[in-house]
Design a protein around this motif. Sequence first.
Motif, PDB file in Angstrom:
ATOM      1  N   ARG A  58       0.853  -1.187   0.000  1.00  0.00           N
ATOM      2  CA  ARG A  58       0.000   0.000   0.000  1.00  0.00           C
ATOM      3  C   ARG A  58       0.887   1.234   0.000  1.00  0.00           C
ATOM      4  O   ARG A  58       1.692   1.436   0.892  1.00  0.00           O
ATOM      5  CB  ARG A  58      -0.914   0.037   1.226  1.00  0.00           C
ATOM      6  CG  ARG A  58      -1.862  -1.152   1.286  1.00  0.00           C
ATOM      7  CD  ARG A  58      -3.071  -0.911   2.151  1.00  0.00           C
ATOM      8  NE  ARG A  58      -3.872  -2.136   2.198  1.00  0.00           N
ATOM      9  CZ  ARG A  58      -4.752  -2.490   1.256  1.00  0.00           C
ATOM     10  NH1 ARG A  58      -4.968  -1.714   0.231  1.00  0.00           N
ATOM     11  NH2 ARG A  58      -5.415  -3.631   1.364  1.00  0.00           N
ATOM     12  N   ILE A  61      -1.531   4.989   3.368  1.00  0.00           N
ATOM     13  CA  ILE A  61      -2.591   4.570   4.294  1.00  0.00           C
ATOM     14  C   ILE A  61      -2.956   5.800   5.111  1.00  0.00           C
ATOM     15  O   ILE A  61      -2.101   6.351   5.815  1.00  0.00           O
ATOM     16  CB  ILE A  61      -2.114   3.426   5.215  1.00  0.00           C
ATOM     17  CG1 ILE A  61      -1.938   2.154   4.395  1.00  0.00           C
ATOM     18  CG2 ILE A  61      -3.103   3.198   6.353  1.00  0.00           C
ATOM     19  CD1 ILE A  61      -1.397   0.976   5.171  1.00  0.00           C
ATOM     20  N   ASP A 303       2.705  -1.533   6.750  1.00  0.00           N
ATOM     21  CA  ASP A 303       1.261  -1.261   6.730  1.00  0.00           C
ATOM     22  C   ASP A 303       0.706  -1.218   8.159  1.00  0.00           C
ATOM     23  O   ASP A 303      -0.074  -0.323   8.511  1.00  0.00           O
ATOM     24  CB  ASP A 303       0.510  -2.347   5.947  1.00  0.00           C
ATOM     25  CG  ASP A 303       0.705  -2.238   4.437  1.00  0.00           C
ATOM     26  OD1 ASP A 303       1.460  -1.348   3.990  1.00  0.00           O
ATOM     27  OD2 ASP A 303       0.105  -3.051   3.706  1.00  0.00           O
TER      28      ASP A 303
END
Lengths: 339, 339, 339, 339
Positions: A58, A61, A303
Amino acid sequence: MSTPGGADAPPRVRGLDTLRAVIDKVRVAVVGVGNNTSALVQGIDFYRATGSLVGLHRVEIGGLGVGDIDIVTAFAISDAKVGRDLHEAIFEAPNNFPRLREGDLPPSGVTVRRGLAGSEEIERVARELAGAEVVLYSAPSGRPDVARAYAEAALQAGLAFINTTADPVARDPGLLRRFEDAGIPLIGDDLASQFGTSVLHHALLRLLEERGLTLTSSYQVNLGGTEDFRNLVENPDSKMRSKRNALGTDKVQLAPLAYMPHLKSQKVAHLNVEAQGWGGTEISLDVRLRVHDPSGAAGVNVDLVRYAAVARRERRGGCPAEAGEHLKSAPTPGSRRTG
Amino acid sequence: MSTPGGADAPPRVRGLDTLRAVIDKVRVAVVGVGNNTSALVQGIDFYRATGSLVGLHRVEIGGLGVGDIDIVTAFAISDAKVGRDLHEAIFEAPNNFPRLREGDLPPSGVTVRRGLAGSEEIERVARELAGAEVVLYSAPSGRPDVARAYAEAALQAGLAFINTTADPVARDPGLLRRFEDAGIPLIGDDLASQFGTSVLHHALLRLLEERGLTLTSSYQVNLGGTEDFRNLVENPDSKMRSKRNALGTDKVQLAPLAYMPHLKSQKVAHLNVEAQGWGGTEISLDVRLRVHDPSGAAGVNVDLVRYAAVARRERRGGCPAEAGEHLKSAPTPGSRRTG
Amino acid sequence: MSTPGGADAPPRVRGLDTLRAVIDKVRVAVVGVGNNTSALVQGIDFYRATGSLVGLHRVEIGGLGVGDIDIVTAFAISDAKVGRDLHEAIFEAPNNFPRLREGDLPPSGVTVRRGLAGSEEIERVARELAGAEVVLYSAPSGRPDVARAYAEAALQAGLAFINTTADPVARDPGLLRRFEDAGIPLIGDDLASQFGTSVLHHALLRLLEERGLTLTSSYQVNLGGTEDFRNLVENPDSKMRSKRNALGTDKVQLAPLAYMPHLKSQKVAHLNVEAQGWGGTEISLDVRLRVHDPSGAAGVNVDLVRYAAVARRERRGGCPAEAGEHLKSAPTPGSRRTG
Amino acid sequence: MSTPGGADAPPRVRGLDTLRAVIDKVRVAVVGVGNNTSALVQGIDFYRATGSLVGLHRVEIGGLGVGDIDIVTAFAISDAKVGRDLHEAIFEAPNNFPRLREGDLPPSGVTVRRGLAGSEEIERVARELAGAEVVLYSAPSGRPDVARAYAEAALQAGLAFINTTADPVARDPGLLRRFEDAGIPLIGDDLASQFGTSVLHHALLRLLEERGLTLTSSYQVNLGGTEDFRNLVENPDSKMRSKRNALGTDKVQLAPLAYMPHLKSQKVAHLNVEAQGWGGTEISLDVRLRVHDPSGAAGVNVDLVRYAAVARRERRGGCPAEAGEHLKSAPTPGSRRTG
């Protein structure tokens, strides 16, 4: 990349917009300065320096990029690491994760502190955690008391806690409730690697099933060269159980883990899948996977650290649902109340 | 294997429950008596005889099991096959799909008819299709005119048509509309194997993407020993295009197909995937797949035949949506009207 | 399967040419009715029945073909095997070597006898060995006393003795001398498989060396499904030592043996070799080997049995030099005198 | 890198021992500045700089180490290379052999000359070869006239000639005789790589045979990314013939060569060997080899250059026997007379 409004929670008043970028950064305390921490620290440096996005699960975030993570505190127990700058300590034996970029890292300014040796030190550690938002517990599995003591210290200091080990911490209902009541995130347990043997093997078995093939037999062989891996070889039971859970079938034969120091931080896995298709005809699948184990951990920790920071800033206590994708043994939802 | 009574078009009034099982059976005409037909015919026998469900993608479709499929007509062009009982013809060279069960199959009662040589024979073929419900076109790719002539014959006879080749039939908008208007299913084009190299390679690339890895390079090598495979080796372009579509990326290097007669009906594929994970560290994946090509086709044809029969019985013309899972080049939905 | 006339010691005067074929046959007593004996017994049947020569290391030794070997006596300790005809006993669990030919073997006429339980039974066994020429000791490794007791019995009965286990028998200098003095062959110890992991791995390392490459690292993983393999998994030390000797380098990392019952009598090995070539550039070699372990033993035993018979007929005592090619731990030549 | 003093023909009187080391150096002219020359030039630098002996087939030949080879002249035809210093030219596209050491190589002092375009330039080239002892012909295969023109030039200039291509030069009996008569070595044709697919495949097949296994089938797949490889893909016939010769059996199926630019100077090969052992049981061997093609050439060229120099110094004309180990198509001994 900033968090509008938010961040009122623990605790600084932001006087000036010019400070924004700094203030928004996630301030992380790491417990354990092993290969996984080396991979995390070096990786953050790599992404900041190169601007690359390769290999990221990702990119952002809650507006936080990988470069917005600052390691501000670190604990270790090895004499070779305590007292050293974090950017040196991560290259100390038995760590063997490679240097991601040529040349030495500049000093981090973070001196590795001595880790907690017993529960009487919880208050000392809680004090030393001040200034961080998130505690990333990244020590070896197998010492649940130590893991829980750090969680206590985090709770006292008002910090989110992430347990990456297989030891039950988030699965401790009493502890989880206290984090929930305090509006503090508690993430765990047991990291699912970004790309490891279990992920791959499970995907292959699921594909077979989707296509209507019938599994005949399957095996998995794992070879690794890290200190963590050596520990698993000597105490394989919980790892094997966790693997079996991850695969979701008892038709997979697991060879004993094999420690091979020359592999360093690489893991090599051999998978075989034998199945039957139409009319009982045979299908055979042989796979060799080579991957850096600590990269798989860091790619997920990056993450979790951001999930934890965002949840804490939003005063969401307990284990946030979004973290579940990276956990092998998250607490069951029923056991969680919203703070 | 012939179906007493029943050649009339759908829907039929079923006078007697005792006839139900017989009446409900799917009556299929196959065009082409190659390996794929051998696998289909032998597989149906295998499932009937053993009661096994191994390797089946869908056990029942609209209440129809695998054993409910009857091959009632077969066309071929090879002198070695025409005039022979279907259960003998499927073992004629160059077919090399293995016998699924020991011993000879009992005669099927279906004598292989001479296939259509030009469009002037459409009416003859249409007459000979009488008694079937579904035409499964399973001849080699590369003769679109022949494929379309059989589709015409099926339409004349009121039968559903399945084009398993890469030649455009269902993608012919005019033809598709006529099937739609007649309330007759037309399924195609180009079979996606139940479990082939493309399915596996695509799943691996998708898994990488889901986990956030960055693809560096990938290759695929295909070796096969069937007559179909030999044809592809000599005319690889459409196959390669179809593979590239299936993979959804141009980062995969495709080695030239290699015909190796000793593999017989097996296909062997070597896949390699190189990727980057956290911090740019390398991940490497090598896969060897061994599979019987004709089984992959039969395992899908057995579903398409039942989709076609059900759709025809329900007077749904054109390409039914549920067939899409097994097709590489279905007509785009926009081009389809409901009959 | 018994040999009329023949139990007297070598050499015999052959009265009649017509008897030659019969008289010349090698009469073997096997100790142990496990997979290796199953492979030997079935293989002899296979070669006799088919006339095939596939997979034979030596077609003839001293004029003796594979079909010239008669198993005339067999000993086992499992209740499931003792008292049964040899051709049934070889298929009793835990044996899992496959049937080489369809259908049942006809009775052999050899009833499996109860094996020796202690040294007080040596004389009984010696009596029961009468009629054989060669004793093939093919019981599991790990019981040196039992192996030596059978060797004593063979010596008393005047029969050649072959020790296929890793237990020291031919390496017992006192015992070897007594066989030498008696002009009786004593072959051992520890069978080198006809084609196993060690043979292959060693050949690859030797090839690298011949070509001037520099070995960087290497590993070997062994998976197997026989009862013998399961025993090795539990007592791996001597096997690992023997493997290391066979490889001739300590640069090869050996993964723990992995018992996987679904492999049955197959062994699967994964080998990796990493080396450096010109200018330090990398060379990488990954190998997967699949082989039937008991076939590797039988393919060698069939030679040793003939070497033993020929040496006994020629009154050559001790361990014949020609047997060395198949032994991992032959007695050193210096320790041998000619009888 | 030039050699002061020394261009006169062999043998030379060495006045001063102090000059020995200098005088003894092998002075080489290379024709072709492709990957193989890059590997040779960089490798010599690597061994000189590091003192390492990794990956060397022969450390010394006639007292000559690898570091005793000086490239004193180079010819190329690409505009991108002609006129450049050799140490820059070896990194020009389409060359893609990697840098063996970090950083730029210092200038070699050798400016790449324009290669011969037609036989009328033989005299020009012969003049420009002055000062060398050995001509290493390392241009792409497929232009026999050019190869022979360079050989003529070498002969005129009194230099040893090495033909590494598959084009017939040493196999030209007339040309060979003239070199023999002149006491000048002519080495060729067609390099056997230090460690390539053929070497490995042949060794595996030989091992099977030694152990008595019966080959059932075998295949070989070759993937490569060099310009040379791309040329072979387009003109595969002679390469395939040469591979078949090297393997010594027609039971090996060769897949079409696959050009995959992302592999750069690496070659990847997949080998499979299926065999039968005792009783017809199956043995299966799958191998993946990864190797740098140009390293395999340089590792052999470094020997041939020294064989050529030694033979020339000893006035041995024709193809020296010791070179045979590295040649796929040496002239048959009968065709050679001693000079």
